[in-house]
Design an enzyme around this catalytic site. Structure first.
Site, PDB file in Angstrom:
ATOM      1  N   THR A 124       0.870  -1.104  -0.061  1.00  0.00           N
ATOM      2  CA  THR A 124       0.113   0.105  -0.028  1.00  0.00           C
ATOM      3  C   THR A 124       0.810   1.177   0.092  1.00  0.00           C
ATOM      4  O   THR A 124       2.077   1.267   0.379  1.00  0.00           O
ATOM      5  CB  THR A 124      -1.000   0.079   1.480  1.00  0.00           C
ATOM      6  OG1 THR A 124      -1.653   1.122   1.424  1.00  0.00           O
ATOM      7  CG2 THR A 124       0.026  -0.437   2.576  1.00  0.00           C
ATOM      8  N   ASP A 125       0.237   2.381  -0.524  1.00  0.00           N
ATOM      9  CA  ASP A 125       0.851   3.499  -0.170  1.00  0.00           C
ATOM     10  C   ASP A 125       1.123   4.257   0.982  1.00  0.00           C
ATOM     11  O   ASP A 125       2.028   5.070   1.338  1.00  0.00           O
ATOM     12  CB  ASP A 125       0.383   4.696  -1.326  1.00  0.00           C
ATOM     13  CG  ASP A 125      -1.075   5.001  -0.883  1.00  0.00           C
ATOM     14  OD1 ASP A 125      -1.661   4.320   0.055  1.00  0.00           O
ATOM     15  OD2 ASP A 125      -1.767   5.841  -1.578  1.00  0.00           O
ATOM     16  N   GLU A 126       0.470   3.604   1.782  1.00  0.00           N
ATOM     17  CA  GLU A 126       0.349   4.144   3.262  1.00  0.00           C
ATOM     18  C   GLU A 126       1.871   3.804   4.019  1.00  0.00           C
ATOM     19  O   GLU A 126       2.219   4.387   4.803  1.00  0.00           O
ATOM     20  CB  GLU A 126      -0.814   3.351   3.940  1.00  0.00           C
ATOM     21  CG  GLU A 126      -2.165   3.916   3.602  1.00  0.00           C
ATOM     22  CD  GLU A 126      -3.156   3.718   4.482  1.00  0.00           C
ATOM     23  OE1 GLU A 126      -2.896   3.730   5.769  1.00  0.00           O
ATOM     24  OE2 GLU A 126      -4.366   3.839   4.190  1.00  0.00           O
ATOM     25  N   TYR A 149      -1.109  -0.116  11.269  1.00  0.00           N
ATOM     26  CA  TYR A 149      -1.580  -0.932  10.080  1.00  0.00           C
ATOM     27  C   TYR A 149      -0.365  -0.828   9.095  1.00  0.00           C
ATOM     28  O   TYR A 149       0.247  -1.708   8.379  1.00  0.00           O
ATOM     29  CB  TYR A 149      -2.657  -0.502   9.537  1.00  0.00           C
ATOM     30  CG  TYR A 149      -3.027  -0.873   7.824  1.00  0.00           C
ATOM     31  CD1 TYR A 149      -3.066  -2.296   7.458  1.00  0.00           C
ATOM     32  CD2 TYR A 149      -2.927   0.256   6.979  1.00  0.00           C
ATOM     33  CE1 TYR A 149      -3.141  -2.698   6.022  1.00  0.00           C
ATOM     34  CE2 TYR A 149      -3.129  -0.244   5.662  1.00  0.00           C
ATOM     35  CZ  TYR A 149      -3.203  -1.316   5.249  1.00  0.00           C
ATOM     36  OH  TYR A 149      -3.354  -1.852   3.834  1.00  0.00           O
ATOM     37  N   LYS A 153       2.679  -3.307   7.389  1.00  0.00           N
ATOM     38  CA  LYS A 153       2.818  -3.456   5.855  1.00  0.00           C
ATOM     39  C   LYS A 153       4.058  -3.099   5.697  1.00  0.00           C
ATOM     40  O   LYS A 153       4.532  -4.148   4.817  1.00  0.00           O
ATOM     41  CB  LYS A 153       1.785  -2.654   5.138  1.00  0.00           C
ATOM     42  CG  LYS A 153       0.143  -3.033   5.063  1.00  0.00           C
ATOM     43  CD  LYS A 153      -0.094  -4.539   4.680  1.00  0.00           C
ATOM     44  CE  LYS A 153      -0.039  -4.623   3.238  1.00  0.00           C
ATOM     45  NZ  LYS A 153      -0.364  -5.822   2.604  1.00  0.00           N
TER      46      LYS A 153
HETATM   47  P1  NAD Z   1      -9.752  -7.175   2.990  1.00  0.00           P
HETATM   48  O1  NAD Z   1      -9.811  -6.583   4.336  1.00  0.00           O
HETATM   49  O2  NAD Z   1     -11.206  -6.647   2.256  1.00  0.00           O
HETATM   50  O3  NAD Z   1      -9.509  -8.611   2.567  1.00  0.00           O
HETATM   51  C1  NAD Z   1      -8.769  -9.131   3.509  1.00  0.00           C
HETATM   52  C2  NAD Z   1      -8.821 -10.669   3.223  1.00  0.00           C
HETATM   53  O4  NAD Z   1      -7.731 -11.287   3.819  1.00  0.00           O
HETATM   54  C3  NAD Z   1      -9.960 -11.467   3.703  1.00  0.00           C
HETATM   55  O5  NAD Z   1     -10.699 -12.158   2.925  1.00  0.00           O
HETATM   56  C4  NAD Z   1      -9.556 -12.039   5.082  1.00  0.00           C
HETATM   57  O6  NAD Z   1     -10.354 -13.192   5.358  1.00  0.00           O
HETATM   58  C5  NAD Z   1      -8.212 -12.623   4.787  1.00  0.00           C
HETATM   59  N1  NAD Z   1      -7.247 -12.595   5.815  1.00  0.00           N
HETATM   60  C6  NAD Z   1      -7.017 -11.477   7.017  1.00  0.00           C
HETATM   61  N2  NAD Z   1      -6.337 -12.248   7.800  1.00  0.00           N
HETATM   62  C7  NAD Z   1      -5.967 -13.544   7.200  1.00  0.00           C
HETATM   63  C8  NAD Z   1      -5.165 -14.640   7.714  1.00  0.00           C
HETATM   64  N3  NAD Z   1      -4.596 -14.551   8.779  1.00  0.00           N
HETATM   65  N4  NAD Z   1      -4.778 -15.529   6.923  1.00  0.00           N
HETATM   66  C9  NAD Z   1      -5.393 -15.875   5.879  1.00  0.00           C
HETATM   67  N5  NAD Z   1      -6.326 -14.770   5.498  1.00  0.00           N
HETATM   68  C10 NAD Z   1      -6.625 -13.750   6.057  1.00  0.00           C
HETATM   69  O7  NAD Z   1      -8.613  -6.293   2.223  1.00  0.00           O
HETATM   70  P2  NAD Z   1      -8.388  -5.534   0.940  1.00  0.00           P
HETATM   71  O8  NAD Z   1      -8.889  -4.266   1.128  1.00  0.00           O
HETATM   72  O9  NAD Z   1      -9.115  -6.388  -0.043  1.00  0.00           O
HETATM   73  O10 NAD Z   1      -6.980  -5.513   0.560  1.00  0.00           O
HETATM   74  C11 NAD Z   1      -6.270  -6.652   0.196  1.00  0.00           C
HETATM   75  C12 NAD Z   1      -4.575  -6.169   0.335  1.00  0.00           C
HETATM   76  O11 NAD Z   1      -4.431  -5.117  -0.564  1.00  0.00           O
HETATM   77  C13 NAD Z   1      -4.046  -5.994   1.516  1.00  0.00           C
HETATM   78  O12 NAD Z   1      -2.920  -6.689   1.682  1.00  0.00           O
HETATM   79  C14 NAD Z   1      -4.036  -4.475   1.568  1.00  0.00           C
HETATM   80  O13 NAD Z   1      -3.025  -4.207   2.515  1.00  0.00           O
HETATM   81  C15 NAD Z   1      -3.738  -4.148   0.109  1.00  0.00           C
HETATM   82  N6  NAD Z   1      -4.132  -2.665  -0.353  1.00  0.00           N
HETATM   83  C16 NAD Z   1      -5.411  -2.416  -0.295  1.00  0.00           C
HETATM   84  C17 NAD Z   1      -5.819  -1.275  -0.546  1.00  0.00           C
HETATM   85  C18 NAD Z   1      -7.274  -0.832  -0.421  1.00  0.00           C
HETATM   86  O14 NAD Z   1      -7.569   0.338  -0.768  1.00  0.00           O
HETATM   87  N7  NAD Z   1      -8.101  -1.602  -0.088  1.00  0.00           N
HETATM   88  C19 NAD Z   1      -5.063  -0.477  -1.401  1.00  0.00           C
HETATM   89  C20 NAD Z   1      -3.474  -0.900  -1.473  1.00  0.00           C
HETATM   90  C21 NAD Z   1      -3.429  -2.115  -0.938  1.00  0.00           C
HETATM   91  O1  DAU Z   2      -4.058   4.069   0.848  1.00  0.00           O
HETATM   92  C1  DAU Z   2      -4.467   2.611   0.612  1.00  0.00           C
HETATM   93  C2  DAU Z   2      -5.258   2.205   1.849  1.00  0.00           C
HETATM   94  O2  DAU Z   2      -6.357   2.816   1.610  1.00  0.00           O
HETATM   95  C3  DAU Z   2      -5.065   0.853   2.090  1.00  0.00           C
HETATM   96  O3  DAU Z   2      -3.765   0.462   2.374  1.00  0.00           O
HETATM   97  C4  DAU Z   2      -5.981   0.422   3.276  1.00  0.00           C
HETATM   98  O4  DAU Z   2      -6.230  -1.102   3.436  1.00  0.00           O
HETATM   99  C5  DAU Z   2      -7.373   0.919   2.972  1.00  0.00           C
HETATM  100  O5  DAU Z   2      -8.257   0.862   4.161  1.00  0.00           O
HETATM  101  C6  DAU Z   2      -7.384   2.330   2.675  1.00  0.00           C
HETATM  102  O6  DAU Z   2      -6.970   3.071   3.875  1.00  0.00           O
HETATM  103  P1  DAU Z   2      -7.633   4.369   4.538  1.00  0.00           P
HETATM  104  O7  DAU Z   2      -7.545   4.857   5.730  1.00  0.00           O
HETATM  105  O8  DAU Z   2      -7.092   5.691   3.436  1.00  0.00           O
HETATM  106  O9  DAU Z   2      -9.144   4.309   3.871  1.00  0.00           O
HETATM  107  P2  DAU Z   2     -10.528   4.632   4.786  1.00  0.00           P
HETATM  108  O10 DAU Z   2     -11.606   4.073   3.794  1.00  0.00           O
HETATM  109  O11 DAU Z   2     -10.609   4.105   6.144  1.00  0.00           O
HETATM  110  O12 DAU Z   2     -10.717   6.232   4.942  1.00  0.00           O
HETATM  111  C7  DAU Z   2     -10.534   7.085   3.865  1.00  0.00           C
HETATM  112  C8  DAU Z   2     -10.397   8.463   4.107  1.00  0.00           C
HETATM  113  O13 DAU Z   2     -11.853   8.765   4.719  1.00  0.00           O
HETATM  114  C9  DAU Z   2      -9.627   8.709   5.452  1.00  0.00           C
HETATM  115  O14 DAU Z   2      -8.974   9.928   5.208  1.00  0.00           O
HETATM  116  C10 DAU Z   2     -10.378   8.787   6.594  1.00  0.00           C
HETATM  117  C11 DAU Z   2     -11.636   9.180   6.129  1.00  0.00           C
HETATM  118  N1  DAU Z   2     -13.033   8.562   6.740  1.00  0.00           N
HETATM  119  C12 DAU Z   2     -12.892   7.342   7.020  1.00  0.00           C
HETATM  120  C13 DAU Z   2     -13.752   6.369   7.667  1.00  0.00           C
HETATM  121  C14 DAU Z   2     -14.033   5.244   7.775  1.00  0.00           C
HETATM  122  C15 DAU Z   2     -13.914   9.386   7.291  1.00  0.00           C
HETATM  123  O15 DAU Z   2     -13.699  10.886   7.310  1.00  0.00           O
HETATM  124  N2  DAU Z   2     -15.010   8.893   8.028  1.00  0.00           N
HETATM  125  C16 DAU Z   2     -15.059   7.544   8.143  1.00  0.00           C
HETATM  126  O16 DAU Z   2     -15.869   7.139   8.675  1.00  0.00           O
END
Ligand code: NAD
Ligand code: DAU
Length: 342
Positions: A124-126, A149, A153
């Protein structure tokens, strides 16, 4: 080609599995322990595909992971399984270390033991921390994670890169910006606001709402992952993003317009601890080396996303009425209770 995908029952993982199965001859095994964020319904449409199967195994379970690798004879691993929600990591980071750090190490070791061709770490970019008003994250930006988190990562990424330098293991790391689209768990801001809107509930917005995220449609990310797997150079990091920065307030305004809701739907709540101010990805390296070209425009893809939640009420109602309620009420305090009693 035989691919092990981890976290395939989650949001991005389920889109990835579906994308991989479109490639002729590819066999996909999905290792997912089914945490609160996993959902078999996300892959109901491919369940009976003979080129797909699911192992209910945790990445932290050394023995069970070994057994999957022993039988699987994989050519590649695409590692997505993670604890993924920043707010949950602020409540307690231990499970994030177990899954995102230890789990990554266990998979890396298994991939080495069974001579898997390539290990793709989906990150992730985070991990780069927070930007000021100017500039972009490149692959050379320092790692400065701010939440439990993102720190977990970053630790996973470093273990993956260390395996390349120490053992010459074939690894690639990808770092993507914020994804949106169908099947995203409604704790993340876009599906939370859409579904609250459809339920007639308010939208919590943290702090001043001027925090910036760089949004990419999930299918563009998944395409990037396929390119990184097949064209990426070993030992390299690739950033993915869509050059689409928006403040949280701008996201809310776009959604209000699509859902025909007034601005009074937004309710300011306490800011997230250590809330990163701005993320912005420079995807030039992925464009140049992998031919990465996002296909989806924000306005169209956001509309498509809203329509999906409008037509898949059963999917998100089941989640919102289940165990997620507990987190929601705790996290949003009295607002959570109020929202639930609504
Ligand atoms: P998500 O939370 O929707 O899904 C996570 C999945 O991993 C679930 O199906 C869960 O059951 C499984 N899991 C969790 N712990 C586990 C374990 N111990 N063993 C096996 N499976 C397990 O996540 P997502 O948003 O789809 O993100 C997927 C990946 O992409 C993550 O690694 C996250 O860091 C990365 N990522 C997410 C975003 C985003 O915006 N959502 C952006 C960049 C990178
Ligand atoms: O940048 C990639 C990341 O994006 C991934 O690595 C993470 O897994 C994914 O959860 C996401 O992280 P963020 O923290 O950016 O996403 P989130 O949807 O939780 O929040 C997006 C923005 O919205 C952030 O600035 C917080 C704000 N927010 C979030 C929630 C849940 C609110 O203002 N209100 C809310 O209730």
């Amino acid at each position: 080609m035989r691919i092990l995908v981890t976290g395939g029952l989650g949001f991005i993982g389920s889109h990835l599995v579906r994308r991989l199965l479109r490639e002729p001859g590819i066999v996909v095994e999905n290792l997912d322990s089914l945490t609160y964020a996993g959902n078999p319904a996300n892959l109901a449409d491919v369940e009976s595909n003979p080129r797909y199967c699911w192992h209910r195994v945790s990445v932290t379970d050394d023995r069970a992971v070994d057994a999957v690798f022993q039988r699987g004879r994989f050519d590649a691993v695409m590692h997505l399984a993670a604890e993924s929600h920043v707010d949950r990591s602020i409540e307690g980071g231990r499970i994030f270390v177990e899954t995102n750090v230890l789990g990554t190490q266990i998979l890396l070791e298994a991939a080495r033991r069974y001579q898997v061709g390539r290990f793709l770490q989906v990150s992730t970019d985070e991990v780069y921390g927070s930007l000021g008003p100017e500039g972009f994250f490149t692959e050379e930006s320092p790692l400065q994670p701010n939440s439990p988190y993102s720190a977990s990562k970053a630790a996973g990424d470093l273990l993956v890169l260390a395996a390349y330098r120490t053992y010459g293991q074939d690894v690639v790391v990808t770092r993507c910006s914020n994804n949106y689209g169908p099947y995203q768990f409604p704790e993340k801001v876009i599906p939370l606001w859409i579904t609250n809107g459809l339920e007639g509930k308010p939208w919590p917005i943290y702090g001043d709402g001027e925090h910036i995220r760089d949004w990419i449609y999930v299918e563009d990310h998944v395409e990037g992952l396929w390119l990184a797997l097949t064209r990426g150079r070993a030992g390299e990091v690739y950033n993915f993003g869509s050059r689409n920065q928006k403040t949280n307030r701008e996201v809310a305004e776009a959604l209000m317009a699509l859902l025909n809701l007034p601005s009074s739907v937004l309710v300011p709540v306490a800011d997230r601890l250590g809330h990163d101010r701005r993320y912005a990805i420079d995807p030039t390296k992925a464009e140049r080396e992998l031919g990465f070209r996002p296909q989806y425009q924000w306005a169209d893809a956001l509309k498509k996303t809203v329509e999906w939640y409008q037509t898949h009420r059963d999917w998100w109602m089941a989640i919102k009425s289940g165990a997620y309620r507990e987190f929601y009420q705790r996290h949003y305090g009295s607002l959570g209770q109020e929202l639930d009693d609504h």
